[in-house]
Each structure stands twice: as structure tokens, then as C-alpha cells.
Write an enzyme that holds these catalytic residues in place. Structure first.
Site, PDB file in Angstrom:
ATOM      1  N   SER A  18       0.796  -1.233   0.000  1.00  0.00           N
ATOM      2  CA  SER A  18       0.000   0.000   0.000  1.00  0.00           C
ATOM      3  C   SER A  18       0.823   1.275   0.000  1.00  0.00           C
ATOM      4  CB  SER A  18      -0.932   0.004   1.218  1.00  0.00           C
ATOM      5  OG  SER A  18      -0.217  -0.376   2.367  1.00  0.00           O
ATOM      6  N   ARG A  19       2.055   1.199   0.470  1.00  0.00           N
ATOM      7  CA  ARG A  19       2.881   2.415   0.579  1.00  0.00           C
ATOM      8  C   ARG A  19       4.331   2.089   0.248  1.00  0.00           C
ATOM      9  NH1 ARG A  19       3.486   3.985   5.907  1.00  0.00           N
ATOM     10  NH2 ARG A  19       2.395   2.163   6.715  1.00  0.00           N
TER      11      ARG A  19
ATOM     12  N   ASP B 141      -3.074  -8.653   8.151  1.00  0.00           N
ATOM     13  CA  ASP B 141      -1.962  -8.332   9.050  1.00  0.00           C
ATOM     14  C   ASP B 141      -0.922  -9.452   8.972  1.00  0.00           C
ATOM     15  OD1 ASP B 141      -0.247  -7.848  11.154  1.00  0.00           O
ATOM     16  OD2 ASP B 141      -1.843  -7.496  12.632  1.00  0.00           O
TER      17      ASP B 141
ATOM     18  N   ASN C  55       7.146  -8.039   1.325  1.00  0.00           N
ATOM     19  CA  ASN C  55       7.718  -6.721   1.620  1.00  0.00           C
ATOM     20  C   ASN C  55       7.280  -6.177   2.980  1.00  0.00           C
ATOM     21  OD1 ASN C  55       8.719  -3.869   0.774  1.00  0.00           O
ATOM     22  ND2 ASN C  55       6.532  -3.562   1.189  1.00  0.00           N
TER      23      ASN C  55
ATOM     24  N   TYR D  76      15.877  -4.878  14.883  1.00  0.00           N
ATOM     25  CA  TYR D  76      15.471  -4.825  13.467  1.00  0.00           C
ATOM     26  C   TYR D  76      16.505  -5.560  12.608  1.00  0.00           C
ATOM     27  CZ  TYR D  76      14.408  -2.673   8.892  1.00  0.00           C
ATOM     28  OH  TYR D  76      14.113  -2.441   7.562  1.00  0.00           O
TER      29      TYR D  76
ATOM     30  N   LYS E 219      16.201  -8.924   9.956  1.00  0.00           N
ATOM     31  CA  LYS E 219      16.533  -8.921   8.531  1.00  0.00           C
ATOM     32  C   LYS E 219      17.640  -9.934   8.225  1.00  0.00           C
ATOM     33  CE  LYS E 219      13.441  -5.912   7.268  1.00  0.00           C
ATOM     34  NZ  LYS E 219      12.343  -6.267   6.349  1.00  0.00           N
TER      35      LYS E 219
HETATM   36  N1  LIG Z   1      12.711   2.486   3.945  1.00  0.00           N
HETATM   37  C1  LIG Z   1      13.914   1.963   4.155  1.00  0.00           C
HETATM   38  O1  LIG Z   1      14.902   2.695   4.331  1.00  0.00           O
HETATM   39  C2  LIG Z   1      14.109   0.469   4.148  1.00  0.00           C
HETATM   40  C3  LIG Z   1      15.441  -0.012   4.110  1.00  0.00           C
HETATM   41  C4  LIG Z   1      15.662  -1.361   4.118  1.00  0.00           C
HETATM   42  C5  LIG Z   1      14.602  -2.239   4.137  1.00  0.00           C
HETATM   43  N2  LIG Z   1      13.316  -1.762   4.182  1.00  0.00           N
HETATM   44  C6  LIG Z   1      12.251  -2.749   4.220  1.00  0.00           C
HETATM   45  O2  LIG Z   1      11.412  -2.567   3.099  1.00  0.00           O
HETATM   46  C7  LIG Z   1      10.075  -2.945   3.432  1.00  0.00           C
HETATM   47  C8  LIG Z   1       9.124  -1.796   3.105  1.00  0.00           C
HETATM   48  O3  LIG Z   1       9.562  -0.651   3.799  1.00  0.00           O
HETATM   49  P1  LIG Z   1       8.999   0.820   3.482  1.00  0.00           P
HETATM   50  O4  LIG Z   1      10.120   1.735   3.766  1.00  0.00           O
HETATM   51  O5  LIG Z   1       8.318   0.860   2.185  1.00  0.00           O
HETATM   52  O6  LIG Z   1       7.961   0.949   4.686  1.00  0.00           O
HETATM   53  P2  LIG Z   1       6.621   1.810   4.849  1.00  0.00           P
HETATM   54  O7  LIG Z   1       6.668   3.005   3.971  1.00  0.00           O
HETATM   55  O8  LIG Z   1       6.484   1.967   6.315  1.00  0.00           O
HETATM   56  O9  LIG Z   1       5.486   0.824   4.273  1.00  0.00           O
HETATM   57  C9  LIG Z   1       5.316  -0.414   4.912  1.00  0.00           C
HETATM   58  C10 LIG Z   1       4.373  -1.254   4.096  1.00  0.00           C
HETATM   59  O10 LIG Z   1       4.241  -2.522   4.765  1.00  0.00           O
HETATM   60  C11 LIG Z   1       2.890  -2.682   5.184  1.00  0.00           C
HETATM   61  N3  LIG Z   1       2.860  -3.333   6.494  1.00  0.00           N
HETATM   62  C12 LIG Z   1       3.472  -2.939   7.637  1.00  0.00           C
HETATM   63  N4  LIG Z   1       3.171  -3.773   8.633  1.00  0.00           N
HETATM   64  C13 LIG Z   1       2.331  -4.709   8.104  1.00  0.00           C
HETATM   65  C14 LIG Z   1       1.643  -5.818   8.628  1.00  0.00           C
HETATM   66  N5  LIG Z   1       1.724  -6.146   9.924  1.00  0.00           N
HETATM   67  N6  LIG Z   1       0.865  -6.536   7.805  1.00  0.00           N
HETATM   68  C15 LIG Z   1       0.744  -6.209   6.489  1.00  0.00           C
HETATM   69  N7  LIG Z   1       1.345  -5.164   5.938  1.00  0.00           N
HETATM   70  C16 LIG Z   1       2.128  -4.417   6.744  1.00  0.00           C
HETATM   71  C17 LIG Z   1       2.297  -1.290   5.240  1.00  0.00           C
HETATM   72  O11 LIG Z   1       0.866  -1.363   5.155  1.00  0.00           O
HETATM   73  P3  LIG Z   1      -0.074  -0.129   5.653  1.00  0.00           P
HETATM   74  O12 LIG Z   1       0.117   0.963   4.629  1.00  0.00           O
HETATM   75  O13 LIG Z   1      -1.458  -0.676   5.620  1.00  0.00           O
HETATM   76  O14 LIG Z   1       0.384   0.270   7.008  1.00  0.00           O
HETATM   77  C18 LIG Z   1       2.990  -0.654   4.029  1.00  0.00           C
HETATM   78  O15 LIG Z   1       2.370  -1.062   2.830  1.00  0.00           O
HETATM   79  C19 LIG Z   1      10.088  -3.325   4.916  1.00  0.00           C
HETATM   80  O16 LIG Z   1      10.230  -4.723   5.036  1.00  0.00           O
HETATM   81  C20 LIG Z   1      11.343  -2.625   5.419  1.00  0.00           C
HETATM   82  O17 LIG Z   1      11.860  -3.259   6.562  1.00  0.00           O
HETATM   83  C21 LIG Z   1      13.052  -0.416   4.180  1.00  0.00           C
END
Ligand SMILES: NC(=O)c1ccc[n+]([C@@H]2O[C@H](COP(=O)([O-])OP(=O)(O)OC[C@H]3O[C@@H](n4cnc5c(N)ncnc54)[C@H](OP(=O)(O)O)[C@@H]3O)[C@@H](O)[C@H]2O)c1
Length: 246
Positions: free
Chosen positions: A18-19, A67, A94, A158, A162
Site C-alpha cells: 500500500s505504501r 496483518d 515486503n 530490526y 533482517k
Molecule cells: N525504507 C527503508 O529505508 C528500508 C530499508 C531497508 C529495508 N526496508 C524494508 O522494506 C520494506 C518496506 O519498507 P517501506 O520503507 O516501504 O515501509 P513503509 O513506507 O512503512 O510501508 C510499509 C508497508 O508494509 C505494510 N505493512 C506494515 N506492517 C504490516 C503488517 N503487519 N501486515 C501487512 N502489511 C504491513 C504497510 O501497510 P499499511 O500501509 O497498511 O500500514 C505498508 O504497505 C520493509 O520490510 C522494510 O523493513 C526499508
């Protein structure tokens, strides 16, 4: 409708679409003519926005509330995705959460959340999806460069989750070789999403290439792993972090 194998639209399920990174992946796969299902937990508005964008350009997109911390919800999401789209070609896991705190005082509820969503949720999403996938499919997890980089103080729990994902992928890939399903893990470094809001300047200083990933950078890597050119890549982690150092 019956399609010749070469014409049939491919299908993808994105857990957490979603985001941020997951939304970019959903949009990219839809541009590549995948029919997509995506899960969300807290932002139905954002999930709807992604789906409306895709259907507005003639694609197919389905949003499913599930969830990733809830095993039954994960199984229901897979069932609903296959009901609506058919068997799955690509599954992207993701959904993930970030909670920070020193090892000295880390909140136990935050630890449970991280373990449930970032580890158990990934394992169960992979397990539930395999039964609903076509042979030759692709499973792609979104881990993090914190699995291999030192990271920053406060990120130990965290980073641990990972590292577990990277480890899971290495050996789960072997289980699925008889079906020619590949399993790989992308390890983004800092990426400009809600997760890093307010931290971008601090993070940029630690990236030798001097920019954060955009969600599209990660979507490009998913597109590669989902494509024909990646059919012999399995059990591996690919880090996308501009050479991050601390
Ligand atoms: N951003 C970074 O710098 C970064 C770096 C390395 C790895 N990552 C990894 O990349 C992935 C996405 O990160 P992002 O930065 O895009 O995060 P984000 O902007 O916070 O978006 C998180 C996404 O995951 C969904 N989500 C969270 N908890 C959930 C749950 N319990 N059940 C189902 N869906 C859930 C959210 O849904 P809702 O919109 O409904 O809340 C949203 O679609 C994560 O695994 C994160 O650890 C991110």
C-alpha cells in the site's frame, strides 16, 4: 477466458503493497502486465489509491486487508489472491516494521512485533504462497542492508530480523528447486519512504553514493528478479545501498 501460455497475464501477490517500496513494486509489476494483489494493514486509503492507479491504466489490482503478524490472515490473503487472480507467478514479501531502541531498554512489545511481522510473517507468507504458485515462479523477500552492515545504535532488533530473512532465503530456495521456483532477498539501504521520514539527511551522509534509494530503485530489482534473465538466480541476497558505511 483461456489464454495461450505466452499471452496469459502473469500474477503477483505483494505482502505490504500500500505504501513506499511495496506500492512502487505493485505499480511496476502492473506496468509489466502483471495482475496484482496487494495486502495492507493500517492504510486502506493508500491501498485503494495504488489499486485505482493501476486499474485507471487498464490493469488489474486487488487490495486485501491482512496483518502479516496474524498467521490466519496470511493464509486468507493467499486464498483471496488466488480466488481473484488464479495461481501466482510472483510473490513479493515486503511487509515490515521498524522499531528502534537500545539493547539495554528495548521494549518487549516492540520486540514481539518485529519478530511476528519481520520473521514469522515472512516465513508463513512464503509457506502459504508456495502451495498457490505455479512451477517456475519467483519469491522475493525485502530484507535490509542492516543484515550485513553494522548499521546504527538502536537498530539491533530490526537488524536481527533482517539477518533471519537472508538466512531463510538461502535454504528455502533449496526446498523449491524441484519446482524451479526461485527464492531471493533484496537488501535495500536507506530508502525514501515513511519509514525513514525525518532521517534522510543523517542517512545520506553515510551513503558513499550520496543519495537514498527511491522505492523505484527497489522495484527495478524486483522486475529483474521476476524476469526471464534471472531464472538461475536463487538463494541469494542482493544489497542495494550505495555502498553504505557507518
Ligand atoms: N525504507 C527503508 O529505508 C528500508 C530499508 C531497508 C529495508 N526496508 C524494508 O522494506 C520494506 C518496506 O519498507 P517501506 O520503507 O516501504 O515501509 P513503509 O513506507 O512503512 O510501508 C510499509 C508497508 O508494509 C505494510 N505493512 C506494515 N506492517 C504490516 C503488517 N503487519 N501486515 C501487512 N502489511 C504491513 C504497510 O501497510 P499499511 O500501509 O497498511 O500500514 C505498508 O504497505 C520493509 O520490510 C522494510 O523493513 C526499508
Amino acid at each position: 477466458m483461456t489464454y495461450a501460455a505466452s499471452e496469459r497475464p502473469r500474477t503477483a501477490l505483494i505482502f505490504g503493497g500500500s505504501r513506499g517500496i511495496g506500492a512502487a513494486i505493485a505499480k511496476r509489476l502492473a506496468e509489466e502486465r502483471f495482475s496484482v494483489a496487494l495486502t495492507y494493514v493500517s492504510r486502506p486509503d493508500k491501498a485503494r489509491e495504488v489499486c485505482d492507479g493501476i486499474s485507471g491504466t487498464g490493469g488489474t489490482a486487488v487490495a486485501i486487508h491482512a496483518d502479516s503478524g496474524d498467521p490466519a490472515a496470511i493464509r486468507r490473503a493467499v486464498a483471496e489472491a488466488t480466488d481473484q487472480l488464479g495461481l501466482l507467478d510472483v510473490v513479493v514479501i515486503n511487509a515490515g516494521v521498524l522499531r528502534l531502541g537500545s539493547i539495554e531498554s528495548f521494549n518487549p512489545d516492540d520486540l514481539d512485533l518485529l519478530l511476528n511481522v519481520n520473521i514469522r510473517g515472512v516465513f508463513l507468507a512464503m509457506q502459504a504462497s508456495t502451495a498457490a504458485m505455479r512451477d517456475g515462479g519467483r519469491i522475493i523477500t525485502i530484507g535490509s542492508n542492516t543484515a550485513i552492515r553494522t548499521g546504527a545504535a538502536g537498530g539491533s532488533a530490526y537488524a536481527m530480523t533482517k539477518a533471519a530473512v537472508a538466512s531463510l532465503v538461502k535454504t528455502a530456495a533449496l526446498d523449491l528447486t524441484p519446482r524451479q521456483i526461485t527464492v531471493n532477498n533484496l537488501q535495500p539501504g536507506p530508502t525514501a519512504t515513511d519509514m525513514t521520514a525525518g532521517m534522510a539527511d543523517w542517512l545520506k551522509e553515510r551513503i558513499p553514493l550520496r543519495r537514498l534509494n527511491s522505492p523505484d530503485d527497489i522495484a527495478s530489482a524486483v522486475s529483474f528478479l521476476a524476469g526471464n534473465g534471472a531464472s538461475l538466480i536463487t538463494g541469494t541476497s542482493i544489497t542495494i545501498d550505495g555502498g553504505y558505511v557507518l
